[in-house]
Design an enzyme around this catalytic site. Structure first.
Site, mmCIF file in Angstrom:
data_model
loop_
_atom_site.group_PDB
_atom_site.id
_atom_site.type_symbol
_atom_site.label_atom_id
_atom_site.label_comp_id
_atom_site.label_asym_id
_atom_site.label_seq_id
_atom_site.Cartn_x
_atom_site.Cartn_y
_atom_site.Cartn_z
ATOM 1 N N TYR A 40 67.343 27.729 166.572
ATOM 2 C CA TYR A 40 66.945 26.907 165.833
ATOM 3 C C TYR A 40 67.243 26.889 164.320
ATOM 4 O O TYR A 40 67.866 25.965 163.912
ATOM 5 C CB TYR A 40 65.461 27.060 165.693
ATOM 6 C CG TYR A 40 64.640 25.331 164.649
ATOM 7 C CD1 TYR A 40 65.074 24.186 166.161
ATOM 8 C CD2 TYR A 40 63.974 25.471 163.882
ATOM 9 C CE1 TYR A 40 64.273 23.262 165.683
ATOM 10 C CE2 TYR A 40 63.617 24.165 163.618
ATOM 11 C CZ TYR A 40 63.662 22.991 164.554
ATOM 12 O OH TYR A 40 63.079 21.974 164.611
ATOM 13 N N SER A 52 65.973 20.026 159.939
ATOM 14 C CA SER A 52 64.696 21.114 159.542
ATOM 15 C C SER A 52 64.875 21.335 158.437
ATOM 16 O O SER A 52 65.356 22.466 157.940
ATOM 17 C CB SER A 52 64.182 22.120 160.590
ATOM 18 O OG SER A 52 63.161 22.751 160.146
HETATM 19 N N1 LIG Z 1 57.862 18.768 165.053
HETATM 20 C C1 LIG Z 1 58.717 19.200 163.541
HETATM 21 O O1 LIG Z 1 57.661 20.225 162.966
HETATM 22 C C2 LIG Z 1 59.538 19.764 162.909
HETATM 23 C C3 LIG Z 1 60.237 19.719 162.462
HETATM 24 C C4 LIG Z 1 61.528 20.143 161.629
HETATM 25 C C5 LIG Z 1 62.380 18.961 161.878
HETATM 26 N N2 LIG Z 1 62.230 18.716 163.709
HETATM 27 C C6 LIG Z 1 63.095 18.166 164.615
HETATM 28 O O2 LIG Z 1 62.733 16.986 165.202
HETATM 29 C C7 LIG Z 1 63.256 16.803 166.503
HETATM 30 C C8 LIG Z 1 61.903 16.401 167.343
HETATM 31 O O3 LIG Z 1 61.112 17.244 167.433
HETATM 32 P P1 LIG Z 1 60.232 17.333 167.991
HETATM 33 O O4 LIG Z 1 58.764 18.198 167.007
HETATM 34 O O5 LIG Z 1 59.409 15.192 167.832
HETATM 35 O O6 LIG Z 1 59.928 17.342 169.275
HETATM 36 P P2 LIG Z 1 59.290 17.194 170.578
HETATM 37 O O7 LIG Z 1 60.306 17.908 172.178
HETATM 38 O O8 LIG Z 1 58.198 16.252 170.503
HETATM 39 O O9 LIG Z 1 60.732 15.721 170.969
HETATM 40 C C9 LIG Z 1 61.727 15.774 171.344
HETATM 41 C C10 LIG Z 1 62.709 14.798 172.462
HETATM 42 O O10 LIG Z 1 63.440 14.522 172.466
HETATM 43 C C11 LIG Z 1 64.644 14.086 173.894
HETATM 44 N N3 LIG Z 1 65.160 14.936 174.194
HETATM 45 C C12 LIG Z 1 65.515 16.349 174.487
HETATM 46 N N4 LIG Z 1 66.875 17.108 175.286
HETATM 47 C C13 LIG Z 1 67.378 16.040 175.266
HETATM 48 C C14 LIG Z 1 69.015 15.637 176.211
HETATM 49 N N5 LIG Z 1 69.505 16.894 176.019
HETATM 50 N N6 LIG Z 1 68.490 13.884 175.973
HETATM 51 C C15 LIG Z 1 68.491 13.185 174.783
HETATM 52 N N7 LIG Z 1 67.293 13.825 174.215
HETATM 53 C C16 LIG Z 1 66.675 14.960 174.920
HETATM 54 C C17 LIG Z 1 62.593 15.674 174.656
HETATM 55 O O11 LIG Z 1 62.795 14.634 176.190
HETATM 56 C C18 LIG Z 1 61.696 14.969 173.490
HETATM 57 O O12 LIG Z 1 61.365 12.965 174.239
HETATM 58 C C19 LIG Z 1 64.030 17.551 166.116
HETATM 59 O O13 LIG Z 1 65.365 18.097 166.105
HETATM 60 C C20 LIG Z 1 63.493 18.990 165.545
HETATM 61 O O14 LIG Z 1 64.475 19.765 165.409
HETATM 62 C C21 LIG Z 1 60.626 18.736 164.806
#
Ligand SMILES: NC(=O)c1ccc[n+]([C@@H]2O[C@H](COP(=O)([O-])OP(=O)(O)OC[C@H]3O[C@@H](n4cnc5c(N)ncnc54)[C@H](O)[C@@H]3O)[C@@H](O)[C@H]2O)c1
Length: 433
Positions: free
Chosen positions: A325, A312
């Site tokens: 985070y 991120s």
């Molecule tokens: N959305 C953002 O703004 C953003 C920005 C930068 C980075 N990210 C990164 O992207 C990734 C996804 O974020 P998101 O916003 O899509 O989140 P989200 O919560 O929508 O999706 C996360 C998914 O991971 C799954 N998950 C959680 N724990 C788990 C485990 N122990 N084993 C297997 N699956 C598991 C959940 O069931 C969910 O489907 C993360 O690593 C986050 O740090 C997100």
């Protein structure tokens, strides 16, 4: 014959990986390799004349057009030996076979998963006929004239064209694992990889959510190979089982995208220790366990590969109320750098992608989290998205496909010299120096 006993799973896996590598080295094609528990093949395999009977050429137009001839006989699961055999076969002007019979292992198919059942039935049927024909006076394979006629037969080349896959993206045929594929960015990346031609295993703790991702892929690309796999990335056994399921299905691996992540948002003074440990477990231990298992397979397979840690912009620029985070997202980038150093000599590239804020479909950006952010900046919850978009240089909201495009690029051959790097896809909010 009693109930058929399949070969040892470790040997089957070694055979699949070796065959996949041999096909790649002799044709440049990324092919899934499936093992079939097939009685006709098992009976035929133990015959002392099996190799000779298979060498007799195709028996029917179907065997020629769909299976590219009879199964190729293989002595042992060694990529170099198999490659030499395939090369010799191709040098005679024949097409790459889709079926292989390996001594002591059984029937292996290297073809588009949509055609596996058809090719298994053609290959096994042919073995049955070959065995019986031998007892009845010998095999009559198609003559050269008949084969040439079929090759130029318009309806057969049309049938053959239909049986081939249509997508030709930059990741055609590559086998990809995406964690957290049931939601948000993981889902967007799984769909983006499939659009680029990859076969995608959508892994998530939430099985129905992973299945929904697979059905979204199938709705858009009916011919695409996609599978939902239940996996808790923090649990060693669950991780091992997920890869076993993948290997049983497609027999190889090229890409891992670590995206399953959590973001417990608390100020430092209010952060419960268990929430901090939970984030370390998912975002760091989870990324590590998935990458360790992937690296072992990629090294054994010997075809290189690509690992992406979805970090991120918070991994580069700390943000308020985000202790776990900030820590874990920085840790993911640094783990990737170390892995790149360890795995480079195997042609395995490891990179990080740092998205800016992506609201589309994300559960991290749930109403509670939006409220925390609104409070942090002294604005109303509905002003949070425009507030963040306005912080970017491009003033452009980042969508899931934008991140998927960055991942596809890093996994593709266009990024062949890029490893240990961090690609920031955030509409220009954070500058890496
Ligand atoms: N959305 C953002 O703004 C953003 C920005 C930068 C980075 N990210 C990164 O992207 C990734 C996804 O974020 P998101 O916003 O899509 O989140 P989200 O919560 O929508 O999706 C996360 C998914 O991971 C799954 N998950 C959680 N724990 C788990 C485990 N122990 N084993 C297997 N699956 C598991 C959940 O069931 C969910 O489907 C993360 O690593 C986050 O740090 C997100």
């Amino acid at each position: 014959m009693g109930k058929l006993k399949p070969a040892d799973p470790i040997q089957i896996q070694a055979a699949q990986l070796a065959l996949r590598k041999a096909i790649f080295d002799s044709t440049g094609q990324y092919m899934p390799v499936t093992y079939c528990v097939n009685e006709d093949a098992a009976r035929f395999m133990v015959r002392s004349d099996a190799a000779g009977l298979l060498a007799a050429g195709p028996l029917s137009p179907d065997e020629m057009v769909y299976a590219n001839g009879p199964a190729l006989w293989l002595e042992r699961p060694e990529a170099k030996v198999i490659q030499a055999k395939i090369r010799k076969h191709l040098d005679t002007g024949q097409a790459i076979p889709r079926a292989y019979l390996m001594k002591s292992i059984g029937l292996l198919l290297a073809c588009n998963p949509a055609t596996t059942a058809t090719i298994e039935s053609i290959a096994a049927g042919s073995m049955r006929v070959r065995g019986a024909a031998e007892r009845l006076g010998g095999i009559w394979a198609l003559s050269k004239r008949q084969r040439d006629f079929i090759r130029t037969w318009e309806s057969e080349s049309y049938r053959e064209k239909l049986s081939r896959t249509t997508s030709q993206g930059s990741l055609q045929g590559r086998i990809a694992v995406v964690t957290g594929a049931g939601s948000g960015l993981g889902r967007g990346i799984a769909i983006g990889l499939a659009r680029a031609g990859a076969m995608v295993a959508a892994c998530d703790l939430d099985r129905p959510a992973a299945e929904e991702t697979v059905s979204l892929i199938r709705q858009e690309m009916p011919g695409a190979a996609a599978a939902a796999i239940t996996c808790n990335v923090t649990d060693e056994t669950s991780v091992e089982q997920a890869y076993q399921t993948l290997l049983q299905r497609w027999g190889g691996l090229d890409i891992l995208v670590n995206a399953a992540g959590v973001a417990p948002a608390y100020s430092l003074v209010n952060l419960p220790a268990d929430k901090f440990r939970f984030a370390l477990e998912v975002n760091l231990t989870g990324y590590f366990l998935m990458a360790r298992a992937a690296a072992r397979i990629l090294m054994q397979q010997g075809m290189g590969g690509s690992i992406i840690n979805l970090s991120s912009k918070s991994g580069l620029d700390a943000s308020k109320n985000n202790t776990p985070y900030n820590a874990t997202k920085a840790g993911e980038i640094h783990m990737a750098r170390g892995w790149a150093m360890e795995l480079g000599e195997y042609g395995i590239r490891v990179n990080s992608v740092c998205p800016g804020n992506v609201f589309e479909g994300s559960k991290i950006w749930n109403p509670e989290y939006i409220k925390v952010c609104a409070k942090k900046y002294g604005i109303k919850p509905e002003e949070v998205i425009p507030y963040y978009v306005n912080k970017t240089i491009l003033k452009r909201e980042i969508k899931r496909q934008d991140i998927a495009d960055a991942v596809v690029f890093l996994c593709s051959d266009q990024a062949r010299t890029i490893t240990g790097q961090t690609l920031v896809a955030d509409s220009g909010q954070v500058m890496v120096r």
